[in-house]
Motif scaffolding. Structure first.
Motif, PDB file in Angstrom:
ATOM      1  N   LYS A  45       0.757  -1.232  -0.271  1.00  0.00           N
ATOM      2  CA  LYS A  45      -0.071   0.117   0.004  1.00  0.00           C
ATOM      3  C   LYS A  45       0.824   1.295  -0.001  1.00  0.00           C
ATOM      4  CE  LYS A  45      -3.992  -1.754   2.454  1.00  0.00           C
ATOM      5  NZ  LYS A  45      -4.894  -1.826   3.500  1.00  0.00           N
ATOM      6  N   GLN A  85       0.834   4.130  -3.126  1.00  0.00           N
ATOM      7  CA  GLN A  85       0.480   5.542  -2.828  1.00  0.00           C
ATOM      8  C   GLN A  85       1.670   6.323  -3.429  1.00  0.00           C
ATOM      9  OE1 GLN A  85      -2.491   6.666  -0.982  1.00  0.00           O
ATOM     10  NE2 GLN A  85      -1.773   8.139  -2.660  1.00  0.00           N
ATOM     11  N   VAL A 137      -0.642   7.122   4.192  1.00  0.00           N
ATOM     12  CA  VAL A 137      -1.140   6.061   3.946  1.00  0.00           C
ATOM     13  C   VAL A 137      -0.990   5.093   5.078  1.00  0.00           C
ATOM     14  CG1 VAL A 137       0.779   5.148   2.855  1.00  0.00           C
ATOM     15  CG2 VAL A 137      -1.145   4.121   2.121  1.00  0.00           C
TER      16      VAL A 137
END
Length: 235
Positions: free
Chosen positions: A8, A12, A146
Motif C-alpha cells: 500500500k 501510494q 497511507v
C-alpha cells in the motif's frame, strides 16, 4: 514474466509519479516500484539505483524476470551518483529517514538538473526534509498519508518553486492547507499529541528551570496541535 504487486505504501508513491515520466528510483531495493510502473505503462524509462551489492543483484533479477531490461537500467552507486544530469525528470526516494534523504539530495544537487518532481517517503524526520526542500528551491505540491500494516506513512511530492511556511508546526506535521481534509490527518495529529503526552509524563518527574521550560513549550505545542485537529474536516 512476473506479476508485480506493490505494498500500500508503494502504491501510494506510484500514484504520485506522473504519467509518461522518466524515473530514477534511488535506494530501489527490489526495483518493484519502477518495474510496476513500466508494466502499467505509466512511465517511459527508469533507473533503479542501489548502493549495496545484495539489493543491486535482487533489483537486476526483478527487472529481468519482469521482462523490463530494455526500459529499466539497474545501476550500483551511492545516491544520485547513479544519474547523469538531465537524464530523468522524476526522482523517487522511499523508505529512508528524512535526514538520509536530505543527505542524498544535498550531495547530488548537481544531478537534479531537469528534474521536475521529487516523490519522497521519509520514515522519520519529515520536518528536516520539508525544511531542506524550502531552502533549496522546491515547493511541496502534495502530501499524502497511507496506513500499511498498521503504520502511518507520509509521502511528499515536490516541484521546483519558491515556498516557505510561516508556521513552524507545518514543517513538523505537514502543510495543514494540503492535509486538513485528508481522512488520515487526524490520526497523525493524535499520534503527535500522544507522543507529547508521553514526554510530559516523564518530564514531570524532572526538577529545575530547564525541565519547566521544556514542559511549557510542549504544553503550548500540544495546544496548537489540538487547534489544528479541531480544524480538520475529512471529505
Amino acid at each position: 514474466m512476473i506479476q508485480l504487486k506493490l505494498s500500500k505504501r508503494l502504491q501510494q508513491v506510484a500514484s504520485l509519479v506522473p504519467n509518461g515520466a522518466t524515473l530514477a528510483d534511488i535506494g530501489s531495493d527490489h526495483a518493484y516500484l519502477p518495474a510496476y510502473l513500466i508494466e502499467e505503462g505509466r512511465i517511459r524509462f527508469a533507473i533503479a539505483g542501489e548502493v549495496n551489492q545484495g539489493p543491486y543483484e535482487t533489483a537486476k533479477r526483478t527487472v529481468e524476470e519482469a521482462g523490463c531490461s530494455e526500459r529499466i537500467r539497474v545501476r550500483k552507486g551511492n545516491g544520485l551518483e547513479v544519474l547523469e544530469a538531465g537524464e530523468v525528470n522524476t526522482v523517487t526516494i522511499c523508505g529512508m529517514g528524512g535526514g538520509t534523504i536530505v543527505d542524498i539530495l544535498s550531495r547530488g544537487k548537481d544531478k537534479l538538473t531537469g528534474v521536475r518532481q521529487l516523490v519522497l517517503q521519509p520514515m522519520v524526520d519529515g520536518d528536516q526534509l520539508r525544511r531542506w526542500l524550502h531552502a533549496n528551491g522546491w515547493r511541496i505540491a502534495k502530501e499524502e498519508l497511507v496506513v500499511d500494516e498498521g503504520i502511518l506513512y507520509e509521502i511528499l511530492k515536490a516541484e521546483p518553486g519558491y515556498e516557505r511556511y510561516h508556521d513552524d508546526l507545518w514543517y513538523e506535521v505537514g502543510s495543514v492547507e494540503l492535509l486538513r481534509h485528508h481522512p488520515l490527518f487526524p490520526d497523525k495529529l493524535k499520534a503527535a499529541i500522544g507522543k507529547i503526552d508521553r514526554v510530559l509524563k516523564s518530564l514531570r518527574k524532572a526538577q529545575g528551570e530547564e525541565a519547566l521550560q521544556k514542559q511549557e513549550a510542549l504544553v503550548q505545542k500540544k495546544k496548537r496541535l489540538e487547534e489544528v485537529l479541531r480544524l480538520c474536516k475529512p471529505q
